[in-house]
Design a protein around this motif. Structure first.
Motif, short mmCIF file in Angstrom:
data_model
loop_
_atom_site.label_atom_id
_atom_site.label_comp_id
_atom_site.label_asym_id
_atom_site.label_seq_id
_atom_site.Cartn_x
_atom_site.Cartn_y
_atom_site.Cartn_z
N ARG A 1 38.53 40.21 31.94
CA ARG A 1 39.35 39.00 32.23
C ARG A 1 39.41 38.73 33.57
O ARG A 1 39.23 37.63 34.01
N LEU A 2 39.73 39.71 34.37
CA LEU A 2 39.53 39.76 35.83
C LEU A 2 38.38 39.08 36.29
O LEU A 2 38.35 38.10 37.31
N GLY A 3 37.57 39.58 35.82
CA GLY A 3 36.02 38.83 36.16
C GLY A 3 35.69 37.64 35.87
O GLY A 3 35.02 36.85 36.71
N ARG A 4 36.16 37.07 34.78
CA ARG A 4 35.94 35.93 34.17
C ARG A 4 36.85 34.76 35.18
O ARG A 4 36.37 33.59 35.74
N ILE A 5 38.16 35.29 35.77
CA ILE A 5 38.89 34.56 36.53
C ILE A 5 38.22 34.36 37.92
O ILE A 5 38.11 33.34 38.35
N THR A 6 37.60 35.54 38.46
CA THR A 6 37.20 35.33 39.78
C THR A 6 35.93 34.59 39.79
O THR A 6 35.71 33.85 40.67
N GLN A 7 35.02 34.64 38.81
CA GLN A 7 34.06 33.97 38.51
C GLN A 7 34.38 32.23 38.47
O GLN A 7 33.55 31.31 39.04
N THR B 1 34.19 27.06 41.04
CA THR B 1 34.86 25.81 41.26
C THR B 1 34.86 25.50 42.70
O THR B 1 35.21 24.48 43.10
N GLY B 2 34.21 26.57 43.43
CA GLY B 2 34.27 26.30 45.00
C GLY B 2 35.68 26.55 45.62
O GLY B 2 35.66 26.14 46.87
N ILE B 3 36.48 27.06 45.20
CA ILE B 3 37.56 27.40 45.86
C ILE B 3 38.01 29.03 46.04
O ILE B 3 38.91 29.43 46.57
N TYR B 4 36.83 29.82 45.80
CA TYR B 4 37.10 31.28 45.86
C TYR B 4 37.24 31.69 47.39
O TYR B 4 38.40 32.64 47.68
N GLU B 5 36.84 31.13 48.16
CA GLU B 5 36.96 31.58 49.56
C GLU B 5 38.35 31.14 50.27
O GLU B 5 38.84 31.52 51.44
N ASP B 6 39.09 30.27 49.69
CA ASP B 6 40.35 29.61 49.78
C ASP B 6 41.47 30.25 49.21
O ASP B 6 42.47 29.85 49.09
N SER B 7 41.04 31.30 48.39
CA SER B 7 42.00 31.80 47.13
C SER B 7 42.24 33.29 47.64
O SER B 7 41.62 33.97 48.22
N THR B 8 43.46 33.78 47.13
CA THR B 8 43.96 34.98 47.02
C THR B 8 44.23 35.47 45.42
O THR B 8 45.05 34.49 44.83
N THR C 1 47.32 31.02 52.64
CA THR C 1 45.92 30.93 51.51
C THR C 1 46.39 29.45 50.75
O THR C 1 47.35 28.78 50.97
N ASN C 2 45.34 28.88 50.33
CA ASN C 2 45.59 27.67 49.83
C ASN C 2 45.51 27.91 48.19
O ASN C 2 46.29 26.83 47.48
N HIS C 3 45.22 28.87 47.64
CA HIS C 3 45.44 29.00 46.07
C HIS C 3 45.73 30.42 45.93
O HIS C 3 45.05 31.44 46.20
N VAL D 1 43.25 40.78 47.10
CA VAL D 1 42.19 40.44 47.78
C VAL D 1 42.05 39.00 47.89
O VAL D 1 42.57 38.09 47.37
N GLY D 2 41.36 38.55 49.09
CA GLY D 2 41.10 37.04 49.40
C GLY D 2 41.74 36.71 50.57
O GLY D 2 41.98 37.39 51.50
N LYS D 3 41.77 35.44 50.84
CA LYS D 3 42.19 34.84 51.87
C LYS D 3 43.60 35.20 52.14
O LYS D 3 44.53 35.36 51.67
N GLY D 4 43.81 35.49 53.67
CA GLY D 4 45.15 36.05 53.96
C GLY D 4 45.75 37.50 53.75
O GLY D 4 46.35 37.95 53.97
N ILE D 5 44.42 38.33 53.12
CA ILE D 5 44.77 39.59 52.74
C ILE D 5 43.94 40.51 53.63
O ILE D 5 42.71 40.15 53.51
N ARG D 6 44.58 41.41 54.31
CA ARG D 6 43.40 42.44 54.66
C ARG D 6 42.85 43.33 54.16
O ARG D 6 43.26 43.44 52.89
N GLN D 7 41.63 43.70 54.64
CA GLN D 7 40.74 44.55 53.69
C GLN D 7 41.04 46.21 53.86
O GLN D 7 41.68 46.54 55.03
N ASN D 8 41.19 47.01 52.73
CA ASN D 8 41.02 48.37 53.06
C ASN D 8 42.59 48.94 53.56
O ASN D 8 42.26 49.84 54.20
N VAL D 9 43.60 48.06 53.28
CA VAL D 9 44.83 48.76 53.40
C VAL D 9 45.68 49.40 52.46
O VAL D 9 45.69 48.71 51.06
N ILE D 10 45.87 50.49 52.35
CA ILE D 10 46.64 50.96 51.36
C ILE D 10 48.05 51.31 51.63
O ILE D 10 48.50 52.03 52.50
#
Length: 435
Positions: A219-225, A230-237, A5-7, A391-400
């Motif tokens: 707060r989580l929603g605001r950080i995600t937004q 900022t255009g870095i969501y796809e490069d973030s975890t 991940t980058n961020h 969630v995000g870059k470098g993280i698998r989906q739907n793993v418990i």
């Protein structure tokens, strides 16, 4: 080692519990994180399970006896407001933010414990003005990044009402959003304490605590937004985690009263400690008992007999006692002579006078003499796990992940950033990672 991940944005929601999970699945931003990412709702915390040791563990991957932050506060017998483990130098060994900086990454931390005077690019450390002549803003500036903090205070300082919640977390949130938008850090550590505060002063399942979880969702929603804008969501975890749970209590144990009665603590006419042979150092749900002189076998035997007698009656509030060696073996401070664990409904305080056991009243809590819920208990207590969501870059989906330990978080975060924390007590949870 390649970066995944980058961020990396690590958000600590202090006192978020596995018992909160059903609610997290229902509220929008946590729900979205859980649906798109992976999680563990059975994260075992450390002993003692208090905030500063927990956060030092998260960034080192080590137990308290290895990283050195063995409690929130220092042994300062009789001091009603002991100093905390505020400074980076209190952590032995390296940290996530040290290694990220060495690798040329931009780092930021907002109210993350044990980061005062750390080499973090944008640092607003959690540190209190603990002397009458100290000024809170000046103390923060001196121990963090002055120009950065000045800018955040100029923009958002009007939101704060001292250290009161939820205003403090609202200030931290706005500063976090601004930091994401203007600094785009590769590693961002954020610590929110709203929920922990509400649980302490209103109880674990109180309306105030539930309201704090809903505020955390926003707060989580605001950080995600902010990441998206900022255009870095796809490069973030995004990592959302808790450090410990909490348990309700109605009685305070004042073991120092017994030690004083047995001539092991001396006080003057003003109630100040003049000398001591043994001292009970609270970790809330547990406590260390230290000898001033580790070679004082007679005092140690006196204390051992005293605790053994108290253990015989559950009404005395002590559930178990560990030797220093046993405490060391499970990651706590082995230099203590003993470590004691409170029964459910009890917790430890350091007061030297009054009754051995105090019933906690609403008036006591309003006066902030006692609390209605606390932590610090053994991680083996029932229904006492915390959580981690990613969630995000470098993280698998739907793993418990069925179960993990707090010490595993640092090595896992380090792997996401392509850095190494060296020899750690924890391990990388590879099942989380999309390698």
């Amino acid at each position: 080692m390649s970066r995944l991940t980058n961020h990396l944005i690590v958000i600590s929601f202090d006192c978020l519990s596995a018992l909160d999970f059903p609610l997290l699945q229902e509220i929008p931003h946590f729900q979205e994180l859980l649906q798109k990412g992976s999680y563990c709702k059975n994260v075992e915390t450390i002993y003692p399970s208090v905030t500063y040791p927990c956060h030092a563990t998260i960034v080192t991957g080590n137990f308290p006896n290895k990283h050195g932050v063995i409690n929130n506060t220092f042994i300062q017998p009789g001091n009603p407001s002991p100093d905390w483990y505020w400074l980076r130098r209190h952590i032995k060994g390296t940290t996530l933010y040290d290694e990220a900086k060495k690798a040329g990454m931009t780092t930021a931390a907002l109210l993350w414990p044990v980061t005062a005077k750390a080499k973090i690019d944008y640092n607003m450390p959690e540190i209190f003005a603990n002397r009458p002549w100290h000024n809170q803003i000046a103390v923060s500036f001196m121990n963090g990044t002055p120009i950065y903090q000045l800018d955040m205070n100029r923009r958002f300082g009007h939101i704060r009402k001292g250290l009161n919640q939820p205003e403090l977390d609202d200030f931290v949130l706005e500063s976090t959003v601004q930091t994401i938008k203007t600094k785009k850090p590769n590693l961002l550590l954020v610590h929110f304490t709203d929920l922990d505060t509400q649980r302490h002063y209103h109880g674990f399942s109180s309306d105030e605590a539930i309201a704090a979880i809903h505020r955390h969702d926003k707060r989580l929603g605001r950080i995600t937004q902010a990441l998206k804008e900022t255009g870095i969501y796809e490069d973030s975890t995004i990592i959302a985690l808790g450090d410990h749970s909490a348990l309700d209590e109605s009685k305070a144990i004042k073991l120092n009263v017994k030690l004083r009665e047995n001539g092991l603590i001396n006080v003057n006419s003003r109630g100040q400690v003049t000398d001591w042979k043994a001292y009970c150092k609270s970790c809330d749900g547990s406590a260390y008992i230290y000898m001033k002189d580790e070679k004082d076998i007679a005092t140690k035997e006196t204390v051992k007999t005293l605790i053994s007698n108290l253990l015989k009656d559950p009404e005395n509030g002590i559930e178990t006692v560990l030797s220093g060696e046993e405490a060391q073996a499970i990651g706590a401070d082995g230099t203590a002579a003993f470590m004691v664990e409170a029964q459910l409904g009890y917790y430890f305080k350091e007061q030297l006078d009054g009754n051995y056991i105090d019933n906690i009243t609403v008036e006591d809590v309003r006066a902030k003499k006692y609390t209605f819920a606390s932590h610090g208990y053994s991680p083996k207590k029932e229904n006492y796990s915390t959580v981690l969501m990613a969630v995000g870059k470098g993280i698998r989906q739907n793993v418990i992940i069925p179960a993990m330990h707090l010490v595993d978080e640092g090595p896992t975060f380090a792997r996401l950033l392509g850095i190494d924390l060296g020899e750690t007590d924890g391990k990388v949870i590879h099942d989380f990672l999309n390698v």
